[in-house]
Design an enzyme around this catalytic site. Structure first.
Site, PDB file in Angstrom:
ATOM      1  N   ASP A   1       0.344  -1.382   7.639  1.00  0.00           N
ATOM      2  CA  ASP A   1      -0.564  -1.208   6.504  1.00  0.00           C
ATOM      3  C   ASP A   1      -1.964  -1.740   6.836  1.00  0.00           C
ATOM      4  O   ASP A   1      -2.419  -1.601   7.974  1.00  0.00           O
ATOM      5  CB  ASP A   1       0.045  -1.914   5.278  1.00  0.00           C
ATOM      6  CG  ASP A   1      -0.312  -1.220   3.982  1.00  0.00           C
ATOM      7  OD1 ASP A   1      -1.488  -1.227   3.621  1.00  0.00           O
ATOM      8  OD2 ASP A   1       0.589  -0.657   3.327  1.00  0.00           O
TER       9      ASP A   1
ATOM     10  N   SER B   1       2.602   4.467  -2.487  1.00  0.00           N
ATOM     11  CA  SER B   1       2.406   3.272  -1.652  1.00  0.00           C
ATOM     12  C   SER B   1       3.112   2.073  -2.232  1.00  0.00           C
ATOM     13  O   SER B   1       3.429   1.135  -1.524  1.00  0.00           O
ATOM     14  CB  SER B   1       0.916   2.908  -1.594  1.00  0.00           C
ATOM     15  OG  SER B   1       0.277   3.561  -0.561  1.00  0.00           O
TER      16      SER B   1
ATOM     17  N   HIS C   1      -4.298  -3.587  -0.047  1.00  0.00           N
ATOM     18  CA  HIS C   1      -3.135  -2.685  -0.043  1.00  0.00           C
ATOM     19  C   HIS C   1      -1.949  -3.271   0.724  1.00  0.00           C
ATOM     20  O   HIS C   1      -0.810  -3.262   0.240  1.00  0.00           O
ATOM     21  CB  HIS C   1      -3.584  -1.367   0.590  1.00  0.00           C
ATOM     22  CG  HIS C   1      -2.628  -0.231   0.493  1.00  0.00           C
ATOM     23  ND1 HIS C   1      -1.700   0.053   1.476  1.00  0.00           N
ATOM     24  CD2 HIS C   1      -2.467   0.732  -0.443  1.00  0.00           C
ATOM     25  CE1 HIS C   1      -1.027   1.140   1.134  1.00  0.00           C
ATOM     26  NE2 HIS C   1      -1.466   1.573  -0.028  1.00  0.00           N
TER      27      HIS C   1
END
Ligand SMILES: *[C@@H]1O[C@H](CO)[C@@H](O)[C@H](O)[C@H]1NC(C)=O
Ligand SMILES: *[C@@H]1O[C@H](CO)[C@@H](O)[C@H](O)[C@H]1NC(C)=O
Ligand SMILES: *[C@@H]1O[C@H](CO)[C@@H](O)[C@H](O)[C@H]1NC(C)=O
Ligand SMILES: *[C@@H]1O[C@H](CO)[C@@H](O)[C@H](O)[C@H]1NC(C)=O
Ligand SMILES: *[C@@H]1O[C@H](CO)[C@@H](O)[C@H](O)[C@H]1NC(C)=O
Length: 771
Positions: free
Chosen positions: A148, A560, A221
């Site tokens: 990620d 996600s 994220h």
């Protein structure tokens, strides 16, 4: 040239580096399959260079053009090549594919204002969650790799207090860089690495204003995803304004996390473009993660269009992970609600769609005429406020919009003189709309939801903002255009629990898979709408320069976010069943999933219609049931390669030989998958086989029930399976026949369930017929 002085050699290198960035040279991945294990790293690198040398004019040029040499599990390299050189390489012996390294994007709803934690509601979706966690030892001997944007290691979610020593199998490392060193790893974050050569080849050096050249996360994220997989239990975690307050916890709170940063901020990119995660960086991360010893990989990103497996860095990396029995969970994508938008469709990964949890953040909108609308918001504001209300199209700077794009509150379109102190109504909304209202001095915003039906993506805006459902947009529109003195009252957020759930998030990508319509995707759905999780303190909630707020936890929406939920459960299953294959774990998750919602009806899509398996897969994951699935549909690495013979004729691993006779290549629908997709019934009728393995009680008898797809007849023989041992395998045949009611080229859906009275092993069916 070999005799040139060193200084010339270096300037040549420099020239090559510069010319490599010019238009003629692009980064390509040259994919060669897997490693035999017989060569040393030096020998491998020499082979890679000799491939390059054969298309470059000199050894020096070959050496200077190479970017990555993949030496662990995956065999191949990436290099600067012209398209002619790429073509020449693709003709050479041993080369499987040569493809441009392309960027994947993060699968949040807005690629830039991504993410957030595992909250109390998660426990509710895990029946007997606590028992399961205990049985699995909270997965403390399992390591999950999160590929990620890196991690914010100081988050309380990643504390290693009271965690036991790092498992002895672990071979990963903690790579230092910008504001990150080995002290940032601990017994929770056991590995952290970063991969940026592919990114830098495309965009130049990482700009320290936009990203850390290290495993540290500037986007948020990766921190969000990692905390959903394995964040510790943190009491009183909440988003800005205390919204969503509760205990934050990952699905596997004691699991070990290994961070592989492959996604980097694109400087100057439009916000929608956000971060880029290049194929050659991704393959390098997979190659290291496999060697490091991860047991699960969580991959919340994907390409915007489907690509064949042999040109897809995630599919290639995941295949070699699965060869080592690593479970790979991937996000399905956020390109819904259109059909055939799904990505990450390889049968060796778990493809995860996104759905709601039973919680809503209500913030009603009262118009001056007394009409009250359902509004939703996670923007904190303390008191109800009443404001003059204007429609954006009526307060725009003349000439800044057209009749097509007015009323959208696009950047630079609103006139401060007309907006100051007022509430502005924008026809559709995400992030930039309220930023524009705030920039122009507006006091509040009413946004029309960008999607039809249910499902509002919440964000912590900087001025009071509420989003109304799309069917309410005409009501506000009519009211504002017909009232010079329109007003609106916005009410502060109230958390509602126990709301109808799950329903599919409007954005979740849909099947059928364009790459392989004979494999039903997505596999399952998991929470992905307004989920709170840990955040990077270098990222603001909106992830834009104008937003200077710092938060420890925040809400995010997207596949996600649903993907790491499945990765967490896979880590629990891995701890409970150390010798199950990755296919068995995927099968357990799929066949135990729940196709119904908390009111007993079908899981719906955002419009309220029953969702199809192309939206929700087999249904919502049920971790406790997945831990004891009864039967599993297993598959070996060789089975995937045989599947590939049929699906694309391409062999991803040249050590495997497809049957010479095409008649001996089974159709892709025959692959022993826990669901059944038939893209086109040959001659109106098709028979496929499946094999189930008993992982429940030794002695058991399973009977099949079939829910027929309308217009088709599905027969299963035998209809009763008797097992007398654990690990025993039994085969059955499924015959699908088109009846009079079958509509050409329109999918029909059904399911079949094997049950012994205790376990329900359910498989969805999708079938079409063109004749
Ligand atoms: C984890 O591994 C250690 C050492 O290998 C072992 O002693 C311990 O029992 C394991 N714990 C679980 C929950 O499997
Ligand atoms: C890591 O960086 C921190 C902060 O600069 C420093 O205090 C610490 O000593 C460093 N650790 C190592 C192992 O270099
Ligand atoms: C808005 O006004 C138009 C024209 O007066 C009317 O036809 C329409 O039904 C109104 N829509 C709503 C939702 O009130
Ligand atoms: C799993 O491993 C255990 C212990 O190593 C072994 O006894 C058992 O037979 C294995 N089960 C399967 C299905 O391979
Ligand atoms: C499945 O069909 C094949 C082909 O007709 C047959 O040979 C096989 O015995 C069948 N298997 C079962 C379990 O009925």
């Amino acid at each position: 040239m070999h005799n040139q002085p060193t200084s010339f050699f270096f300037s040549l290198l420099l020239l090559l580096r510069i010319s490599a960035l010019s238009a003629q040279h692009q980064v390509y991945v040259v994919y060669l399959g897997g490693h035999s294990g017989l060569q040393t790293p030096e020998e491998i690198e020499n082979i890679h260079r000799s491939y390059l040398h054969s298309v470059k004019s000199s050894r020096e040029e070959a050496a200077a053009s190479i970017i990555y040499s993949y030496k662990n599990a995956i065999n191949g390299f990436s290099a600067f090549l012209t398209s002619q050189q790429a073509d020449a390489l693709s003709e050479m012996d041993g080369v499987i594919s040569v493809f441009r390294s392309q960027p994947s994007r993060l699968h949040t709803t807005r690629s830039w204002d991504f993410i957030s934690l595992l909250e109390a509601n998660w426990d509710a979706s895990m029946a007997n969650g606590e028992d399961l966690l205990k049985q699995a030892g909270y997965s403390q001997n399992v390591t999950v790799g999160v590929i990620d944007t890196g991690i914010w290691p100081e988050s309380e979610s990643f504390s290693d207090t009271d965690m036991g020593p790092i498992p002895s199998y672990w071979k990963g490392s903690c790579q230092s860089g910008d504001q990150f060193n080995s002290s940032n790893c601990n017994r929770k974050i056991v590995g952290a690495r970063y991969y940026l050569k592919g990114y830098e080849a495309a965009y130049g050096p990482v700009d320290p204003k936009f990203d850390f050249k290290s495993p540290r996360d500037m986007a948020g994220h990766g921190t969000h995803a990692a905390s959903i997989v394995g964040g510790r239990m943190v009491p009183n975690a909440a988003a800005i304004g205390g919204i969503g307050s509760g205990t934050a916890s990952g699905g596997a709170p004691l699991v070990r996390l290994a961070v592989y940063k492959v996604c980097w901020a694109v400087p100057g990119a439009s916000m929608a473009e956000g971060n880029a995660c290049f194929d050659d960086d991704l393959i390098a991360a997979f190659d290291d993660a496999i060697a490091d010893g991860v047991q699960v990989l969580s991959v919340s990103m994907g390409r915007s269009t489907s690509v064949p497996y042999e040109r897809d860095g995630i599919a290639i990396g995941a295949l070699y992970a699965v060869k080592r029995n690593i479970v790979v969970a991937c996000s399905a994508g956020n390109s819904g609600p259109d059909q055939s938008t799904i990505t990450n469709v390889a049968p060796w990964v778990i493809t995860v769609g996104a759905s709601s949890i039973d919680r809503e953040f209500s913030s009603p909108v009262m118009l001056g005429n007394g009409v009250v609308l359902v509004g939703q918001s996670i923007t904190p504001f303390d008191e109800a406020g009443t404001y003059p209300l204007v429609y954006a199209a009526d307060v725009e700077i003349p000439g800044s919009t057209t009749s097509e794009n007015n009323g959208l509150c696009m950047s630079g379109t609103l006139s401060p003189d007309l907006v100051r102190g007022k509430a502005v109504f924008c026809r559709s909304g995400a992030t930039f709309e309220t930023l524009e209202v705030a920039r122009a001095g507006g006091a509040a915003a009413v946004l029309g939801n960008s999607y039809e039906g249910m499902g509002v993506i919440g964000q912590s805006f900087m001025i009071p903002t509420t989003t109304i459902l799309s069917n309410e947009i005409p009501i506000v529109y009519n009211y504002t255009v017909s009232n010079k003195a329109a007003t609106v009252t916005l009410k502060p957020v109230k958390t509602l629990s126990g709301t109808l759930a799950p329903f599919m998030a409007p954005f979740t990508s849909r099947g059928p898979s364009l790459v392989d319509p004979n494999i039903l995707k997505p596999d399952v759905t998991a929470p992905g709408l307004n989920i709170l999780a840990a955040w990077s303190e270098a990222a603001s909630p909106l992830n834009v320069p104008a937003d200077k707020r710092v938060v420890k936890y925040q809400f995010l929406s997207g596949t996600s976010i649903s993907c790491p939920h499945v990765s967490a459960v896979a880590a629990l299953l891995r701890a409970l069943h150390p010798n199950w294959s990755s296919a068995a774990i995927r099968s357990a998750l799929i066949t135990s999933s729940k196709p119904s919602n908390n009111e007993g009806g079908s899981i719906t899509n955002a419009q309220g219609n029953p969702s199809t398996p192309f939206e929700s897969g087999a249904g919502h994951i049920q971790p406790s049931l997945a831990a004891d699935p009864g039967l599993v549909y297993d598959a070996s690495y060789g089975d995937y390669l045989l599947f590939l013979c049929a699906s694309s004729g391409n062999r991803l691993d040249p050590s495997f030989h497809c049957p010479d006779d095409d008649d001996d290549v089974p159709s892709a629908s025959h692959f022993n998958y826990p669901s059944l997709a038939i893209d086109d019934l040959e001659d109106g009728r098709m028979r496929v086989a499946r094999v189930v393995t008993n992982v429940g009680p030794a002695r058991s008898t399973y009977t099949v029930t079939i829910n027929q797809p309308p217009g088709y007849t599905v027969k299963i023989a035998p209809a009763v399976l008797r097992f007398s041992a654990v690990g025993e395998r039994q085969m059955f045949n499924i015959t699908v026949t088109a009846g009079g009611g079958a509509v050409e080229n329109v999918y029909a859906f059904g399911s079949f369930v094997w049950s012994d009275g205790i376990h329900r092993v359910r498989s969805p069916i999708a079938v079409t017929n063109s004749d």
